[in-house]
Design an enzyme around this catalytic site. Structure first.
Site, PDB file in Angstrom:
ATOM      1  CG  HIS A  73      -0.220   8.540  -8.382  1.00  0.00           C
ATOM      2  ND1 HIS A  73      -0.205   8.613  -7.011  1.00  0.00           N
ATOM      3  CD2 HIS A  73      -1.444   8.987  -8.759  1.00  0.00           C
ATOM      4  CE1 HIS A  73      -1.373   9.076  -6.580  1.00  0.00           C
ATOM      5  NE2 HIS A  73      -2.134   9.310  -7.621  1.00  0.00           N
ATOM      6  CE1 TYR A 340      -6.217   9.571 -11.714  1.00  0.00           C
ATOM      7  CE2 TYR A 340      -7.004   7.359 -11.261  1.00  0.00           C
ATOM      8  CZ  TYR A 340      -6.532   8.570 -10.809  1.00  0.00           C
ATOM      9  OH  TYR A 340      -6.365   8.777  -9.464  1.00  0.00           O
TER      10      TYR A 340
END
Length: 363
Positions: A73, A340
């Site tokens: 992203h 993450y």
């Protein structure tokens, strides 16, 4: 999750196009929209199993290393607003977000993949990440995507999919047979592949429906648990026949323009699972006809460039949950959380080491 524009003087890499075979060949980039980097929590289990670094490393190998940018992203834009709850989820969850009139939200729209210079039309996926901050200080963070299911159900399978996309050192290109061979060995990917065949890049972030894909539990004040998946359904709709423009960076421009005329809204629809529905496999869709409740409305009022916006330093870990919402035993959830964190540590340490003149272009 970082700056949409290239650093001054850096060329944009060439983009490939069009046929189903090529799109399947690039599927590792597309599906990274929700997966991010997968691993077992803390990477402390069996050494033969995945660790956070394994997946972050393969994503870097496939997408290139862009210091200071998120490993997935990478291209996005910050947004802010609030959530207005309805009464429909209050009996299902004790979470304050469903029991108070308004909860402030900081979010981010983004493309999948680790290339911060990708064209907005290069993939048919758009993502929405949100952080709800309750008055009691607890947070709900969620990352959603415009695909209905995930292609595979385990971190290991996703890792093998990434490896199938990796360039061969001898040629600098992926083996064109590797990804089709992977899917031939993974029949569970059939629902996702059926969607990919017809998916097209949308012309706006504002007209997409964003899905949790993974399952969670709502827990009420007496401890009753209900398995759910959720989605954000837009109030705005594409004009009939609208297609993504040729402009490389149209999504953020469109978002900024729409916000000049007023807030953008999505309805939070929560689908309630039947006892027979799988809650630990994001590759399996639930049958049509399941009960859906309207839990409230997301209202986005403003946007900011991600290099200095409020979303810049937020890790949208899907297991940051308030009391009243719990994660399921879907292995992808714990894997996303660990991956993450690994990606966050890498990019923030890189930014700290960059010359001051370059820091403005990243994050």
């Amino acid at each position: 999750m970082v700056d949409r524009s290239p650093a001054p003087g850096r060329p944009r890499p060439p983009l490939s196009g069009g046929s189903l075979a090529l799109r399947l060949g690039g599927i590792a980039v597309i599906v990274a929209a929700i997966a991010g980097a997968f691993a077992y929590v803390n990477g402390t289990l069996d050494p033969q199993r995945l660790k956070p670094a394994d997946l972050v490393n393969v994503l870097e190998k496939n997408n290139g290393v862009h210091p200071g940018f998120r490993r997935n992203h990478s291209k996005g834009v910050c947004v802010a607003g609030y959530f207005e709850s309805s009464a429909e989820a209050r009996g299902l969850s004790s979470a304050q977000v469903f029991n108070e009139a308004r909860t402030p939200v900081v979010g981010r729209f983004a493309l999948p993949g680790g290339n911060p210079y990708a064209a907005d039309s290069s993939v048919p996926i758009r993502s929405m990440a949100l952080r709800f901050t309750q008055a009691n200080g607890q947070q709900w963070r969620t990352g959603m995507n415009s695909m209905p299911v995930f292609p595979v159900g385990t971190p290991e399978a996703f890792y093998q999919l990434q490896k199938a996309q990796s360039p061969d050192p001898a040629t600098g290109k992926p083996d064109p047979k590797a990804v089709p061979a992977f899917f031939g060995a993974h029949p569970e990917a059939a629902p996702f592949l059926a969607w990919v065949k017809t998916a097209k890049p949308s012309a706006s972030y504002a007209t997409e429906t964003y899905n949790s894909v993974n399952a969670f539990y709502l827990v009420n004040s007496v401890g009753q648990r209900q398995a759910v998946r959720w989605s954000m359904a837009p109030v705005a709709q594409d004009v009939a026949g609208a297609v993504a423009p040729a402009d490389t960076d149209f999504l953020e421009k469109d978002l900024v323009q729409r916000l000049t005329t007023g807030p953008l809204r999505w309805q939070l629809n929560i689908t309630l699972a039947d006892p027979s529905d799988p809650v630990n496999d994001a590759s399996k869709p639930w049958p049509e006809g399941r009960k859906v409740i309207n839990a409230g409305t997301l209202v986005l009022q403003s946007s900011q460039a991600q290099n200095d916006g409020a979303c810049r330093d937020i890790n949208y870990d899907p297991l940051v949950l308030p009391s009243g919402i719990e994660g399921s035993d879907d292995p992808l959830l714990a894997a996303r959380s660990a991956g993450y964190a690994a990606s966050y540590l890498r990019r923030t340490s890189e930014v700290n080491q960059l010359p001051a003149a370059k820091k403005e272009s990243v994050q």
